[in-house]
Design a protein around this motif. Structure first.
Motif, PDB file in Angstrom:
ATOM      1  N   HIS A 150       0.860  -1.183   0.000  1.00 42.97           N
ATOM      2  CA  HIS A 150       0.000   0.000   0.000  1.00 42.97           C
ATOM      3  C   HIS A 150       0.899   1.237   0.000  1.00 42.97           C
ATOM      4  N   CYS A 151       0.652   2.150  -0.914  1.00 42.27           N
ATOM      5  CA  CYS A 151       1.499   3.337  -1.049  1.00 42.27           C
ATOM      6  C   CYS A 151       0.652   4.601  -1.093  1.00 42.27           C
ATOM      7  N   VAL A 152       1.223   5.687  -0.597  1.00 41.09           N
ATOM      8  CA  VAL A 152       0.592   7.005  -0.619  1.00 41.09           C
ATOM      9  C   VAL A 152       1.611   8.017  -1.100  1.00 41.09           C
ATOM     10  N   HIS A 153       1.192   8.892  -2.008  1.00 37.10           N
ATOM     11  CA  HIS A 153       2.042   9.986  -2.477  1.00 37.10           C
ATOM     12  C   HIS A 153       1.163  11.238  -2.534  1.00 37.10           C
ATOM     13  N   ARG A 154       1.386  12.140  -1.576  1.00 38.08           N
ATOM     14  CA  ARG A 154       0.569  13.351  -1.478  1.00 38.08           C
ATOM     15  C   ARG A 154       1.436  14.601  -1.525  1.00 38.08           C
ATOM     16  N   GLU A 224      -2.195   5.616  -3.872  1.00 30.07           N
ATOM     17  CA  GLU A 224      -2.990   6.848  -3.906  1.00 30.07           C
ATOM     18  C   GLU A 224      -2.080   8.008  -4.288  1.00 30.07           C
ATOM     19  N   CYS A 229      -3.481  17.839  -1.580  1.00 32.51           N
ATOM     20  CA  CYS A 229      -3.988  17.468  -0.256  1.00 32.51           C
ATOM     21  C   CYS A 229      -3.980  18.638   0.715  1.00 32.51           C
TER      22      CYS A 229
END
Length: 335
Positions: A150-154, A224, A229
């Motif tokens: 699971h990855c997040v890039h904001r 994501e 954001c």
């Protein structure tokens, strides 16, 4: 040996790398630079003793340039990298290596004809301490066989020039590379899903985007990408295995207690978050160039593979469907 470096492109990241080579790491000096804006190039090398040349061709061909750093506009990268290979000079190219799979393939072909690996691509996350620790855990079998990630890039915001395709090409490309590296596997298929758009975006931009990657070995990765954001720059990654999980650590920060709240600061941009990784990346590159050994960082194959995947992601963005990357087998040259 002091590695004498020529820099092509002195925009923000080019100027930052000139500063880094000049003041933060040892073993190298910038001796020449160029930019489509000659005044900007002059400002970037002010106080370094480097000279400004007319174009990238002059920088690459200069007798006193041992190695080249390419930090120009993305679509111009391939031309400079190919010219550096033709001169037999090591070249550090900021991502993307190329903006089309065809140009990336030309680079692979040229480098293999040359007979030695000269290209390193600027995927600095492989030099980030947290990611390095994750790699050690995954590679040692500490969580068993990886099943999913699971990855997040904001980002807090992006300029109006940022377009929807850049979510894959300029933003997710880092997760694409780091997941290939962490899982030691290629991405075989991708799907991009666009949820309800944020009202904070420019009207032309599809944001956020949700990306699903299928690895050749069967593991699945979700990412994501949310570039408006507002609150800060946040990177997250967790790999889930058969026997445990490993997660990218939070960035240390002071804890503030006031007005009934407990808080820690959130980085506001990638330069702060990955400053140490950038330094480590260049230190390794300069050390290997000085030693005359092939660079062990992200190579031309890694740049090619990332471009193939981002091409597929852009196609999926417009179709909404699952798109096969069609990536070929890695040549033994890049083993």
């Amino acid at each position: 040996m002091t590695v004498k470096v020529g820099v092509i492109g002195t925009g923000w990241i080019g100027a930052e790398h000139i500063r880094r080579i000049t003041t933060s790491i040892g073993g190298a000096e910038v001796v020449a630079a160029t930019d489509i804006d000659a005044d900007r190039a002059a400002r970037a090398v002010e106080g370094t003793g480097a000279r400004v040349l007319a174009d990238g061709t002059e920088v690459i061909a200069a007798d006193d340039v041992d190695a080249v750093v390419v930090t120009s506009w993305g679509p111009a990268h391939a031309e400079s990298v190919l010219a550096a290979i033709a001169e037999g000079k090591p070249v550090f190219c900021e991502k993307p290596l190329a903006t089309t799979a065809e140009d990336a393939q030309r680079i692979l072909d040229a480098e293999q004809r040359h007979g030695s690996r000269l290209v390193q691509v600027g995927f600095m996350r492989r030099f980030d301490a947290g990611y390095v620790q994750m790699k050690e855990v995954v590679s040692s079998g500490g969580i068993g066989a990886p099943l999913m990630a699971h990855c997040v890039h904001r980002n807090p915001t992006v300029p109006e020039t940022y377009h929807s395709e850049m979510a894959a090409q300029d933003t997710a490309v880092h997760e694409i590379d780091v997941m290939r590296w962490l899982l030691d596997d290629e991405i075989s298929a991708v799907q991009v899903i666009t949820p309800r758009p944020t009202g904070n975006r420019f009207e032309h931009l599809r944001d956020p985007q949700f990306m699903l990657f299928e690895m050749a070995g069967g593991a699945r990765v979700d990412l994501e990408v949310f570039v408006n954001c507002r609150y800060g720059y946040e990177i997250g990654c967790e790999v889930v295995g058969e026997e445990g999980t490993v997660r990218l650590p939070e960035i240390p920060g002071v804890v503030v207690r006031n007005s009934g709240h407990r808080s820690t600061p959130v980085p506001q941009d990638w330069t702060t978050r990955f400053a140490a990784a950038f330094d480590a990346e260049f230190e390794a590159w300069v050390r290997e160039v000085a030693a005359g050994t092939p660079t062990t960082g992200p190579n031309a194959w890694d740049g090619y593979a990332a471009t193939v995947v981002t091409d597929a992601a852009v196609r999926s963005l417009h179709s909404g469907g699952v798109v096969e990357t069609g990536i070929k087998d890695r040549p033994a040259f890049y083993a």
